[in-house]
Design a protein around this motif. Structure first.
Motif, PDB file in Angstrom:
ATOM      1  N   LEU A   1      56.498   8.762  47.428  1.00  0.00           N
ATOM      2  CA  LEU A   1      56.752   9.436  46.109  1.00  0.00           C
ATOM      3  C   LEU A   1      57.068  11.347  46.278  1.00  0.00           C
ATOM      4  N   VAL A   2      57.650  11.752  47.195  1.00  0.00           N
ATOM      5  CA  VAL A   2      58.196  12.777  47.307  1.00  0.00           C
ATOM      6  C   VAL A   2      59.771  12.872  46.664  1.00  0.00           C
ATOM      7  N   ILE A   3      60.134  11.902  46.884  1.00  0.00           N
ATOM      8  CA  ILE A   3      61.630  11.907  46.634  1.00  0.00           C
ATOM      9  C   ILE A   3      62.004  12.031  45.427  1.00  0.00           C
ATOM     10  N   PRO A   4      61.481  11.546  44.713  1.00  0.00           N
ATOM     11  CA  PRO A   4      62.255  11.856  43.941  1.00  0.00           C
ATOM     12  C   PRO A   4      61.790  13.194  42.896  1.00  0.00           C
ATOM     13  N   GLY A   5      61.566  13.764  43.546  1.00  0.00           N
ATOM     14  CA  GLY A   5      61.712  15.061  43.536  1.00  0.00           C
ATOM     15  C   GLY A   5      62.417  16.216  44.108  1.00  0.00           C
ATOM     16  N   TRP A   6      64.079  15.619  44.066  1.00  0.00           N
ATOM     17  CA  TRP A   6      65.367  15.783  45.114  1.00  0.00           C
ATOM     18  C   TRP A   6      65.865  16.087  43.816  1.00  0.00           C
ATOM     19  N   TRP A   7      65.678  15.280  42.734  1.00  0.00           N
ATOM     20  CA  TRP A   7      66.718  16.046  41.194  1.00  0.00           C
ATOM     21  C   TRP A   7      65.692  15.791  40.037  1.00  0.00           C
ATOM     22  N   SER A   8      64.016  15.663  40.539  1.00  0.00           N
ATOM     23  CA  SER A   8      63.096  16.181  39.434  1.00  0.00           C
ATOM     24  C   SER A   8      62.964  17.422  39.854  1.00  0.00           C
ATOM     25  N   GLN A   9      62.478  18.172  38.597  1.00  0.00           N
ATOM     26  CA  GLN A   9      61.623  19.366  38.318  1.00  0.00           C
ATOM     27  C   GLN A   9      60.589  19.456  38.701  1.00  0.00           C
ATOM     28  N   THR A  10      59.697  18.576  37.905  1.00  0.00           N
ATOM     29  CA  THR A  10      58.444  18.037  37.690  1.00  0.00           C
ATOM     30  C   THR A  10      58.030  17.037  38.473  1.00  0.00           C
ATOM     31  N   ALA A  11      58.201  16.882  39.684  1.00  0.00           N
ATOM     32  CA  ALA A  11      57.698  16.161  40.594  1.00  0.00           C
ATOM     33  C   ALA A  11      56.590  16.122  41.206  1.00  0.00           C
ATOM     34  N   PHE A  12      55.874  17.934  41.391  1.00  0.00           N
ATOM     35  CA  PHE A  12      55.019  18.113  42.321  1.00  0.00           C
ATOM     36  C   PHE A  12      53.879  17.673  40.980  1.00  0.00           C
ATOM     37  N   THR A  13      54.078  18.456  39.697  1.00  0.00           N
ATOM     38  CA  THR A  13      52.858  18.017  38.716  1.00  0.00           C
ATOM     39  C   THR A  13      52.841  16.222  38.664  1.00  0.00           C
TER      40      THR A  13
END
Length: 483
Positions: free
Chosen positions: A358-370
């Protein structure tokens, strides 16, 4: 409950309370969502919204506690849903289990991601040359998840000890933060500041903007089903598990209100702090100076790490129980228990791996945490609603030693209605104009989970999964106990 006992009962009443109190984690929840509340309603919503939503959560907790007393198992929500349903027991249990699983994985991931974000804020304050990047946040989150998995791999007694420490860390940390914000600043906001309404959401409707601010408290009050999931490892679980749920919510409501008041009245430059990357950190810096702010930030980071550890523990027990009933791919792996530590080690590492995915998309997405938070909250609260709703429909519900008596159905009705209303809020737009950076991914996350669960159910699961498994009569199960 129809299962041979594989897990060691080492959790005392305080330990059971500690798991939910640590997952709710007022320091972690308030600090990670305070900025959203500053822009969606401001002080009146942050303070009075906290009080109102806390009361609603107590209704949910009371209904869940009553069910936990009747069905004290690691399966918790999905197990009780299967037992309370009049028909289609397998389907009710299946959907509840998967919503609970995804919600808990989201909670573990979101807490780790928040801790990594605040760690980077601390590094930037400590070293001027440190460059904060989203990629570093993902890497730090991965390290945190591995360390938390290692802690959960060892004996349940170690987890219990760490959770006892976490309770005192939270309480003492809250006292230190509140005292510093009360005593050290040269000035505070006036008493009338509580009426200072702010709507920076971009929506013209002040009512809608203020309602969105209620999500700050909802974000904080997730995970109190942890006490339910630890039932099989808790002594006198029919009483201690429901008490753990209620005490965790009650104490969090009181201490959280005190912390919220301290932060609100320490605000100096509202507009500038509301726009900061980490508003509560900026409030600490402006009110107390950078040296004290760094010290208090360490307390916040520690609280987040404890929260993630407790999240993973609860997540692991749900995986163990769901697999025990054959509801997950590779079930025979995930419900095995280490003969040395008496913990479901493989389930621990599955929880860590799923959280990392679930965390990996945060590598390229600023909205990952939301997006991760949305998965956490929507999944969990819908899973909370199902067994409560089924209990309302059941006229011959047999309560355990801890129960609500004739108030069971009225309290449950309020709980279900609030869950449905608050989940609608979670799935509506949170900022305007709506862009890829501000888009609320909660409806998509919920739809993906439900579509996968539905396709899987009709393809194969409905023919092999009939709900919680019963291994035999109480005397037969007792003979199978491994400890």
């Amino acid at each position: 409950m129809g299962y041979p006992r594989k897990l060691t009962r080492r959790f005392r009443a305080f330990d059971n309370f500690a798991i939910s109190f640590t997952i709710i984690n007022i320091i972690s929840g308030i600090f990670s969502s305070f900025g959203f509340g500053m822009n969606a309603g401001g002080p009146p919503i942050l303070i009075f919204g906290w009080i109102g939503v806390s009361i609603m959560v107590l209704f949910i907790g009371a209904s869940m506690a009553e069910i936990a007393s009747a069905y004290p198992t690691s399966g918790a929500l999905y197990f009780s849903a299967g037992k309370l349903a009049k028909k289609h027991k397998g389907a009710w249990s299946w959907y509840t289990g998967w919503l609970n699983f995804v919600g808990q994985v989201g909670g573990t991931a979101a807490t780790g991601f928040a801790a990594a974000t605040f760690l980077q804020a601390f590094f930037a304050m400590q070293w001027d040359t440190y460059e904060v990047t989203i990629q570093k946040t993902v890497v730090i989150t991965a390290v945190i998840l591995v360390l938390q998995a290692l802690a959960n791999t060892y004996t349940v007694q170690l987890v219990a000890v760490l959770n006892r420490i976490s309770v005192w860390w939270l309480l003492i940390g809250m006292i230190v933060i509140v005292t510093a914000l009360t005593v050290m600043p040269s000035e505070h906001q006036s008493a009338s500041f509580v009426t200072h309404f702010v709507n920076n959401t971009g929506f013209e409707s002040a009512i809608y903007g203020g309602m969105l601010g209620l999500l700050v408290t909802s974000w904080t009050f997730t995970g109190f089903d942890g006490s339910f999931h630890m039932s099989e490892e808790t002594v006198q679980a029919t009483v201690n598990a429901p008490r753990g749920i209620m005490r965790a919510i009650g104490y969090s409501a009181i201490t959280g209100l005190i912390l919220m008041l301290a932060l609100v009245y320490a605000i100096r430059d509202y507009a500038a702090e509301a726009k900061a990357d980490a508003p509560p950190v900026q409030i600490l810096i402006d009110a107390l100076g950078i040296g004290t702010a760094k010290f208090l930030l360490l307390i916040v980071i520690g609280a987040m790490l404890f929260c993630g550890l407790a999240n993973m523990t609860s997540n692991t027990r749900q995986i163990f129980a769901f697999s025990r009933d054959g509801a997950m791919p590779g079930s025979r792996w995930w419900h095995s228990v280490s003969s040395r530590t008496r913990t479901p080690v493989k389930a621990v590492w599955l929880a860590a791996a799923c959280s990392l995915v679930l965390v990996i998309p945060g590598w390229w997405s600023q909205t990952a945490f939301t997006a991760i938070v949305s998965v956490n909250v929507v999944g969990l609260f819908l899973a909370y609603a199902v067994p409560i709703y089924l209990r309302l429909k059941l006229d011959d519900f047999e309560p355990g030693p801890w129960h609500l008596g004739r108030w069971g159905k009225p309290v449950g009705t309020v709980a279900v209605v609030w869950i449905l209303l608050s989940n609608v809020l979670f799935m509506l737009p949170h900022a305007s104009p709506i862009t890829p950076a501000t888009f609320n991914y909660a409806p998509i996350a919920l739809a993906v989970v439900l579509i996968i669960a539905t396709v899987w159910w009709f393809a194969t699961a409905r023919r092999r999964f009939q709900g919680p498994v019963s291994y035999g009569r109480p005397d037969e199960v007792a003979a199978m106990d491994l400890i």
